[in-house]
Scaffold this active site. Structure first.
Site: not given
Length: 402
Positions: A145, A173-175, A178
């Site tokens: 991230d 960014i990760d979420q 996802g």
């Protein structure tokens, strides 16, 4: 607001979750809350890397892991062992979705690439969660991230003016990646109903970051503007930022001329409306420093609650600057029912954020707490046709954690 384990549009859909950290697990958690049977494939020794990320820990359990893995069944399985890969391939034959975030090239090395798996199961939706995307000069580079906040431009535009950029405080960014992965999987499943065949879905952290700076990219392409840190200021609108009050901080959004006039009336500076420096939003943006100094001087004379009441009465969007504790204890958070209690054998009092979506006025809830490593290995392998002796032999060889 009440909650429910359904609406369950993905009931009957089986997802094999071969991901770690946050982006892939968060995608799988979304799919689980929408009704899918998610089997989380983890290393039999340590499990998902995210289990060890901390502090903070909650009764020894990593809070980062807990936040992205509710509603799943855990299969402790070594993909380095051919017997472990064979077990996973058996599961692939009856799966609907294969979600992976293995390092670039590893899925193909292990015989788990999209071509190999879709040759076995043409209805399979194969979703890869990567760093920089599946093409281009950086396709084989790893990423997390914070790296993508740097490479994707966010750090350069986040922070205070004239100071080095800073990371956004959450794994945005990760979420976000996802969420895009879940949306891609849902679209591919919908298309499968029409065609009878699955598809390959690709998402990446870098693409998510690029998507999140969309209007800044448009601005650069329009006139070469390169944004830098503006603190809490919204660069295209003024006044739209956090102001200091006598006892705290208050975000005020003056998104149009009407709202600007209302702000001026509340703070006792109605003459600003006709000031040639501030008549239109572009003029206010150009003279932002002068305007905000005037407004902050007025706002510093009284407390946050005082101004918040008066701004709301005037129809001006405003909010105090809250921290995590404030959010967790907020009556609005409680009213929304978004913090869901979950029974967990090792974490009494566990509460996690449910999905930020409701159906027919009811919150979409997680169906179970995050699993222990290998908690469901035996039942998952039995469903794949393994007998008790075979399972015991795999456990003795440390191919599985049972």
């Amino acid at each position: 607001m009440m909650g429910r384990v359904g609406l369950t549009p993905l009931e009957g859909i089986r997802v094999l979750d071969v991901t770690t950290s946050i982006a892939g697990p968060y995608c799988a958690q979304i799919l689980s809350a929408l009704g899918a049977d998610v089997i989380k494939v983890e290393r039999p020794d340590t499990g998902d890397d995210g289990r060890a990320w901390g502090p903070p820990f909650w009764h020894g359990e990593g809070t980062m892991f807990l936040s992205a893995n509710a509603g799943k069944r855990s299969l402790g399985l070594s993909l380095r062992d051919p017997r472990g890969r064979d077990a996973l391939l058996r599961l692939v034959d009856g799966a609907d979705v294969f979600l992976q975030s293995l390092r670039p090239g590893l899925a193909d090395e292990l015989g788990l690439g999209s071509d190999a798996l879709r040759a076995r199961n043409r209805r399979l939706v194969y979703c890869s969660v990567g760093a920089y995307g599946h093409v281009g000069p950086l396709r084989d580079e790893p990423g997390y991230d914070a790296l993508m906040q740097a490479a994707g431009g966010l750090i350069s535009m986040t922070g205070e003016p004239g100071r080095p950029g800073v990371r956004v405080g959450s794994s945005l960014i990760d979420q976000g990646t996802g969420t895009w992965a879940a949306l891609g999987v849902l679209a591919a499943l919908l298309d499968r109903d029409r065609t009878g065949e699955g598809a390959v879905v690709d998402v990446s952290l870098y693409e998510t970051a690029v998507g999140y700076i969309g209007y800044h990219l448009a601005g650069y392409l329009a006139d070469g503007t390169v944004p830098h840190g503006q603190g809490t200021r919204f660069p295209m609108v003024a006044p739209y930022q956090v102001f200091a009050t006598r006892d705290g901080e208050l975000m005020i959004a003056g998104g149009n001329d009407r709202l600007f006039a209302a702000i001026c009336g509340v703070v006792g500076r109605p003459q600003l409306v006709d000031d040639p420096r501030f008549r239109t939003n572009p003029e206010r943006v150009r003279h932002r420093d002068e305007l905000c100094e005037i407004l902050e001087d007025a706002l510093s004379t009284n407390d946050t609650a005082y101004w918040l009441d008066r701004l709301k009465d005037a129809g001006v969007p405003a909010a105090p600057v809250a921290d995590t504790a404030d959010v967790a204890e907020s009556p609005q958070t409680e009213a929304l029912g978004i913090l869901q209690p979950l029974a967990h054998p090792a974490v009494p009092g566990l509460r996690l954020a449910a999905l930020p979506v409701s159906f027919d006025g009811e919150r979409a809830l997680h169906r179970s707490s995050p699993p222990a490593v290998g908690e469901h290995t035996v039942e998952v392998l039995a469903e794949a046709g393994y007998g008790p002796e075979e399972i015991r032999a795999l456990a003795a060889a440390e191919v599985i954690r049972a």
